[in-house]
Motif scaffolding. Sequence first.
Motif, PDB file in Angstrom:
ATOM      1  N   ALA A  94      60.134  38.463  91.807  1.00 44.69           N
ATOM      2  CA  ALA A  94      61.182  37.605  91.243  1.00 44.69           C
ATOM      3  C   ALA A  94      60.769  37.071  89.878  1.00 44.69           C
ATOM      4  CB  ALA A  94      61.474  36.445  92.195  1.00 44.69           C
ATOM      5  N   ARG A  95      59.507  36.711  89.751  1.00 45.90           N
ATOM      6  CA  ARG A  95      58.988  36.181  88.486  1.00 45.90           C
ATOM      7  C   ARG A  95      59.066  37.233  87.377  1.00 45.90           C
ATOM      8  NH1 ARG A  95      54.556  34.430  90.853  1.00 45.90           N
ATOM      9  NH2 ARG A  95      55.503  32.542  91.701  1.00 45.90           N
ATOM     10  N   ARG A  96      58.792  38.486  87.728  1.00 47.43           N
ATOM     11  CA  ARG A  96      58.882  39.566  86.745  1.00 47.43           C
ATOM     12  C   ARG A  96      60.335  39.811  86.321  1.00 47.43           C
ATOM     13  NH1 ARG A  96      57.366  44.018  89.332  1.00 47.43           N
ATOM     14  NH2 ARG A  96      56.481  43.122  91.230  1.00 47.43           N
ATOM     15  N   SER A  97      61.274  39.626  87.260  1.00 46.13           N
ATOM     16  CA  SER A  97      62.691  39.737  86.891  1.00 46.13           C
ATOM     17  C   SER A  97      63.069  38.659  85.883  1.00 46.13           C
ATOM     18  CB  SER A  97      63.575  39.619  88.139  1.00 46.13           C
ATOM     19  OG  SER A  97      63.498  40.771  88.945  1.00 46.13           O
ATOM     20  N   VAL A  98      62.593  37.457  86.123  1.00 45.81           N
ATOM     21  CA  VAL A  98      62.865  36.349  85.203  1.00 45.81           C
ATOM     22  C   VAL A  98      62.314  36.670  83.817  1.00 45.81           C
ATOM     23  CG1 VAL A  98      62.365  33.921  84.690  1.00 45.81           C
ATOM     24  CG2 VAL A  98      62.955  34.605  87.026  1.00 45.81           C
ATOM     25  N   ILE A 103      64.512  34.695  80.558  1.00 45.38           N
ATOM     26  CA  ILE A 103      65.176  33.427  80.893  1.00 45.38           C
ATOM     27  C   ILE A 103      64.177  32.421  81.476  1.00 45.38           C
ATOM     28  CG2 ILE A 103      67.514  34.339  81.195  1.00 45.38           C
ATOM     29  CD1 ILE A 103      66.948  34.623  84.180  1.00 45.38           C
ATOM     30  N   ASN A 104      62.904  32.565  81.071  1.00 46.96           N
ATOM     31  CA  ASN A 104      61.858  31.675  81.582  1.00 46.96           C
ATOM     32  C   ASN A 104      62.111  30.217  81.248  1.00 46.96           C
ATOM     33  OD1 ASN A 104      60.735  34.438  80.764  1.00 46.96           O
ATOM     34  ND2 ASN A 104      59.195  33.733  82.228  1.00 46.96           N
ATOM     35  N   ASP A 105      62.913  29.963  80.206  1.00 45.09           N
ATOM     36  CA  ASP A 105      63.193  28.583  79.831  1.00 45.09           C
ATOM     37  C   ASP A 105      64.167  27.914  80.790  1.00 45.09           C
ATOM     38  OD1 ASP A 105      65.168  30.371  78.947  1.00 45.09           O
ATOM     39  OD2 ASP A 105      65.884  28.967  77.415  1.00 45.09           O
ATOM     40  N   ARG A 106      64.900  28.727  81.589  1.00 44.31           N
ATOM     41  CA  ARG A 106      65.906  28.164  82.502  1.00 44.31           C
ATOM     42  C   ARG A 106      65.599  28.443  83.965  1.00 44.31           C
ATOM     43  NH1 ARG A 106      71.635  29.780  81.829  1.00 44.31           N
ATOM     44  NH2 ARG A 106      72.042  27.834  82.936  1.00 44.31           N
ATOM     45  N   VAL A 107      64.785  29.458  84.253  1.00 44.47           N
ATOM     46  CA  VAL A 107      64.532  29.850  85.636  1.00 44.47           C
ATOM     47  C   VAL A 107      63.019  29.888  85.891  1.00 44.47           C
ATOM     48  CG1 VAL A 107      64.871  31.601  87.413  1.00 44.47           C
ATOM     49  CG2 VAL A 107      66.643  31.228  85.671  1.00 44.47           C
ATOM     50  N   GLU A 108      62.615  29.285  86.995  1.00 40.46           N
ATOM     51  CA  GLU A 108      61.213  29.263  87.401  1.00 40.46           C
ATOM     52  C   GLU A 108      61.101  29.669  88.867  1.00 40.46           C
ATOM     53  OE1 GLU A 108      57.441  26.118  87.721  1.00 40.46           O
ATOM     54  OE2 GLU A 108      59.501  25.377  87.521  1.00 40.46           O
TER      55      GLU A 108
END
Length: 255
Positions: A94-98, A103-108
């Motif tokens: 999931a982290r790699r999809s982000v 969209i790392n600034d909005r999704v963690e």
Amino acid sequence: MNKGQHASDELAYLREGERLDDLQRDGLMLIQNPSWFCFGMDAVLLAAFVKVKQGATCLDLGCGNGILPILMSGKTKGEHFTGLEIQADIADMARRSVSFNKINDRVEIVTGDMKDIRKIFTPDSFDVVTSNPPYLTKEKGRINDSSHKAVARHELTCTLEDVVAGAASVLKQGGHFFMVHRPFRLAEIIRTMSAYQIEPKRMRFVYPYVDKEPNMILVEGTKGGNCGMIVEPPLIVYENDQTYTEELKQMYDEN
């Protein structure tokens, strides 16, 4: 970017057995491993059912491959989306999809056990909590040989009460909890939500066909809410010719 460069970038994010699926919304992509567990219609229905106000902070309990936080980041004006996942390899995917979607600034994505949620997140800190939890207890049905599929379908790492208790602990007063589940557990769902001061406020039954029994239920509750619940019109998935109903088509288009 040329096709060769794009393919090279994809490979940099993918591991063996994984694929990159187009969510057909704002260019968002999702990494999935078919031998583990891929998101289904229930995630799409939950995303359509959830209401997120502008600037809201959202947490998805048991986020799996991150489908809901990633999808909600594209279809709502929420400020920040967090996914909590107990399985480290699934959380990594999931982290790699982000990262792929930038969209790392909005999704963690956070790796952790929702039973330890008070150690992971500040109490009363989220406006919205969502969950597509395991539907079956350990005693119900055959447990899949694949550990990832078993965890997704059976309450091996968390129970319904764990999910509701976790939501109650991190929701702000007046915050909203959204969940998709099975109708045969409805009485338990309502009892558990009420026990943790999440008042059921909105409900919708999902029917595979108009003349069949419902096989999914969508529920919204408000932390500290007053009594009073709306039961929305039934959602029918298929026409008699096994094509999607117009409402389902619209949901997929919107999502």
